[in-house]
Design a protein around this motif. Structure first.
Motif, short mmCIF file in Angstrom:
data_model
loop_
_atom_site.label_atom_id
_atom_site.label_comp_id
_atom_site.label_asym_id
_atom_site.label_seq_id
_atom_site.Cartn_x
_atom_site.Cartn_y
_atom_site.Cartn_z
N TRP B 72 -4.08 7.27 7.72
CA TRP B 72 -4.02 7.43 9.17
C TRP B 72 -5.40 7.26 9.79
O TRP B 72 -5.58 6.53 10.77
CB TRP B 72 -3.43 8.79 9.53
CG TRP B 72 -3.55 9.08 10.99
CD1 TRP B 72 -4.38 9.97 11.59
CD2 TRP B 72 -2.81 8.45 12.05
NE1 TRP B 72 -4.22 9.93 12.94
CE2 TRP B 72 -3.26 9.01 13.25
CE3 TRP B 72 -1.83 7.46 12.08
CZ2 TRP B 72 -2.77 8.62 14.50
CZ3 TRP B 72 -1.33 7.08 13.32
CH2 TRP B 72 -1.79 7.64 14.52
N LEU B 73 -6.40 7.89 9.17
CA LEU B 73 -7.77 7.80 9.70
C LEU B 73 -8.24 6.35 9.71
O LEU B 73 -8.91 5.91 10.64
CB LEU B 73 -8.72 8.64 8.86
CG LEU B 73 -8.69 10.14 9.14
CD1 LEU B 73 -9.65 10.87 8.22
CD2 LEU B 73 -9.04 10.42 10.60
N ARG B 76 -4.91 4.09 11.71
CA ARG B 76 -4.36 4.58 12.97
C ARG B 76 -3.00 3.94 13.27
O ARG B 76 -2.74 3.52 14.40
CB ARG B 76 -5.31 4.27 14.15
CG ARG B 76 -6.61 5.03 14.14
CD ARG B 76 -6.42 6.48 14.51
NE ARG B 76 -7.48 7.30 13.96
CZ ARG B 76 -8.65 7.50 14.55
NH1 ARG B 76 -8.90 6.95 15.70
NH2 ARG B 76 -9.57 8.25 13.99
N TYR B 282 -9.21 -0.89 9.85
CA TYR B 282 -10.43 -0.15 10.15
C TYR B 282 -11.53 -1.13 10.59
O TYR B 282 -12.23 -0.89 11.57
CB TYR B 282 -10.89 0.64 8.92
CG TYR B 282 -12.10 1.50 9.18
CD1 TYR B 282 -11.99 2.62 9.99
CD2 TYR B 282 -13.34 1.18 8.65
CE1 TYR B 282 -13.09 3.40 10.25
CE2 TYR B 282 -14.45 1.96 8.90
CZ TYR B 282 -14.32 3.07 9.71
OH TYR B 282 -15.41 3.83 9.97
#
Lengths: 361, 295
Positions: B72-73, B76, B282
């Motif tokens: 998730w980090l 997202r 990312y």
């Protein structure tokens, strides 16, 4: 051709803030070895043909007064961008001296040079040179950050300057979200925020639309009236040069061919090249009364300022009963008078010798 | 005419003694320095073992929660997060949990190692054309030389085990990050660099304030490639004693276990897809400032 005598705008003569002396820049494999040939009078095309070296700057001597706007003008390839990059040594000269505030820039070591760039000179670029990964505010803070100013103070000062250039409210945007004109305002704010006394502007407005360009020129002049920085402004646009320059130096093939008061360049062009250059300007707008004033004469009409353009003076001269008006300088001292005939004469563009040949052949 | 029809090669005897000489000298080198070299890599081995034990010792629900959180980090994205949780549940359900954790451990350690070594080398390459000229052919060799050719000396030096496996994976996986760091820094706009210089930025300030931030998207593409290449090496690494998903694949080849090979192979694919999606999104988020373009 008649030599026009130009009355100076003001008689205060400052020490030069920046002085360039005998500056040479040759691009190529062995630039030093070519120096003697260039000193001996070899021109740019011959040097290129015979040795494959490009002559960037050829014996530049220029004193730039403090608190004035010095324009350096030339067409592309004339060496103007090379010249401005010598002032903060983004480009190293082949030979010559550069003095700033009485200090020899060429003798500075790496640290002194960094300090010169950090505190004394800041630069605005044609292609803006903004950091795309930083917000508008962070971009405006960049110079201060490098100076070591605390983040809080840097933010305050950057916000102030963004506001001054008309970008309040854009702080958190990224450069790519702004138009060209807005991006260059960020560039200007970044340069002004460092409080450097010298501002180097490398074709700063050349990439902008004509309307935005005049807009930016007005902003610069407005700021300059208050800040009195020493501005060195590079351009290829004569209208821009005449609009903002206190002094203009014209560069061709790496040589300064005429340098001085803009009025002097319009009224007394040094050679055919410059005559050609100024042929198409609107003389009614750019020639000032102080360029055509007759010393000692007087007139019956309204008293006019020496800095007034011919266009503005025309109706007043027309109203005057004897067709002439007295002219005074900024402080009110009389300079002489102008006549309607003299004004009409000044509207005529100077002719090159080539024109004469065509006419009389 | 014999000279033209037959290539003037070294005699069979000379050739044999040449090869023997090389083999002998390397053997005596590894006999003399083997233990020291092994000791040098000992901390790495300990770290690898510790990390693997950590992954295996932690209860599986916690591992899955941590993976979900990291996903998730990074990405997202709800889709990617749920997808990776489901993938890990299926992997566990099909009895591949331990092997997957072992593979995860070695790929993670290898990636960290490659980043730690590769980015500085990439920066050095970007700063000097001479360094680039020296390092580029080395990277070419690392990427194209058949794996078994350098597997052999590594095994001769360090024996069979985790560390030689890790080294083999790193040799193969490090070049992309070095190349892309170098490329990313060299591609930074000259005008921006000139502007930074005109404000008196030192070379450190230019590196960390301008070059690396602007090269990050490229550096991240390099990290992504490194991870993918590391994953593709796990089968070969299992030949020299690296535990993980590669082991069962290797066994399935020698014993014709179709289902075993397929399941473990697909588990590697699943890991690859998860790593790829997470690191790519990312990397994309790092250059969010580019996306909102103005006419």
């Amino acid at each position: 051709m008649v030599k026009h005598e130009i009355q100076p705008l003001d008689d205060s003569i400052d020490e030069p803030k920046v002085s360039i002396q005998k500056l040479y820049k040759i691009f190529g494999d062995t630039p030093e070895a070519m120096l003697d040939r260039v000193r001996g009078g070899m021109g740019k095309p011959e040097l290129m043909d015979q040795t494959g070296h490009a002559l960037g700057l050829n014996n530049i001597n220029l004193d730039i007064p403090a608190r004035k706007i010095q324009v350096i003008m030339g067409l592309s390839g004339s060496g103007k961008s090379t010249l401005i990059r010598h002032l903060n040594r983004l480009i190293e000269p082949t030979d010559g001296e550069i003095w700033v505030d009485g200090e020899d820039v060429m003798k500075m070591d790496a640290k002194e040079l960094r300090d010169l760039r950090r505190f004394k000179m800041s630069m605005v670029f044609q292609k803006f040179g903004l950091l795309p990964h930083r917000t508008v505010l962070e971009n405006a803070m960049y110079g201060l950050e490098i100076q070591g100013v605390s983040t809080k103070e840097a933010q305050q000062r950057a916000v102030k300057w963004l506001d001054r250039v008309g970008l309040a409210g854009f702080e958190e945007q990224y450069p790519s979200q702004l138009s060209g004109g807005q991006q260059q305002r960020v560039g200007l704010a970044r340069a002004l925020a460092t409080d450097a006394e010298i501002l180097l502007m490398d074709e700063a407005f050349s990439a902008l639309d004509p309307l935005i360009r005049t807009d930016m020129q007005s902003i610069l002049l407005e700021l300059q009236e208050e800040l009195h920085k020493t501005i060195i402004f590079i351009t290829h646009d004569l209208d821009e040069a005449l609009n903002i320059g206190d002094n203009i130096a014209i560069l061709r093939d790496g040589e300064i061919i005429q340098s001085g008061d803009p009025q002097d360049i319009i009224m007394n062009p040094a050679d055919d090249y410059i005559t050609d250059f100024i042929r198409d300007i609107n003389r009614a707008k750019v020639v000032r009364l102080r360029s055509i004033v007759k010393k000692g004469a007087t007139g019956a009409g309204e008293t006019l300022r020496g800095g007034m353009s011919l266009e503005e003076a025309l109706p007043k001269l027309h109203k005057s009963v004897d067709g002439s008006c007295p002219v005074v300088d900024k402080k009110g001292n009389p300079l002489g008078a102008v006549t309607l005939d003299g004004l009409i004469d000044a509207l005529k563009a100077p002719e090159t010798e080539a024109d004469d040949e065509v006419r009389y052949s | 005419m014999e000279f033209l029809s037959e290539f003037p090669a070294l005699g069979r005897k000379d050739l044999a003694s040449l090869k023997q000489g090389i083999d002998e000298s390397f053997r005596s080198f590894s006999r003399a320095y083997g233990p020291e070299i092994e000791a040098f890599f000992n901390p790495l081995l300990k770290f690898l073992i510790w990390f693997e034990k950590l992954l295996l010792g932690t209860p599986w629900p916690i591992v899955i929660i941590v993976i979900a959180a990291l996903t998730w980090l990074g990405a997202r994205s709800v889709k990617v997060t749920i997808g990776s949780v489901i993938a890990f549940l299926i992997i566990g359900f099909l009895g591949m949990w331990e092997d997957t954790m072992a593979t995860l451990a070695i790929v993670s350690v290898c990636t960290v190692l490659c980043i730690a070594i590769g980015i500085p080398i990439g920066i050095l390459m970007a700063r000097s054309d001479r360094t680039q000229a020296i390092i580029t052919p080395i990277l070419d060799v690392m990427q194209t030389i058949p794996v078994f050719v350098y597997l052999l000396p590594v095994v001769m030096l360090l024996g069979i085990g985790k560390v030689p496996g890790l080294l083999a994976v790193c040799i193969y996986a490090a070049p992309p990050i070095v190349r892309l760091t170098n490329l990313g820094i060299r591609l930074v706009d000259r005008d921006v660099m000139e502007a930074a210089e005109s404000f008196g930025a030192s070379s450190r300030e230019k590196l960390f304030g301008v070059q690396i931030p602007l090269a990050l998207p490229n550096i991240f593409a390099g990290v992504n490639q490194t991870i993918m290449m590391a994953l593709s090496m796990v089968v070969i690494a299992s030949m020299i004693g690296v535990k993980g998903l590669g082991g069962p694949v290797l066994r399935s080849i020698s014993n014709q276990y179709l289902a075993l090979g397929l399941m473990n192979g697909l588990a590697i694919v699943a890991l690859a897809i998860i790593f790829d999606r997470v690191s790519q999104s990312y990397g994309k988020r790092l250059q969010a400032y580019r996306e909102t373009g103005h006419g």
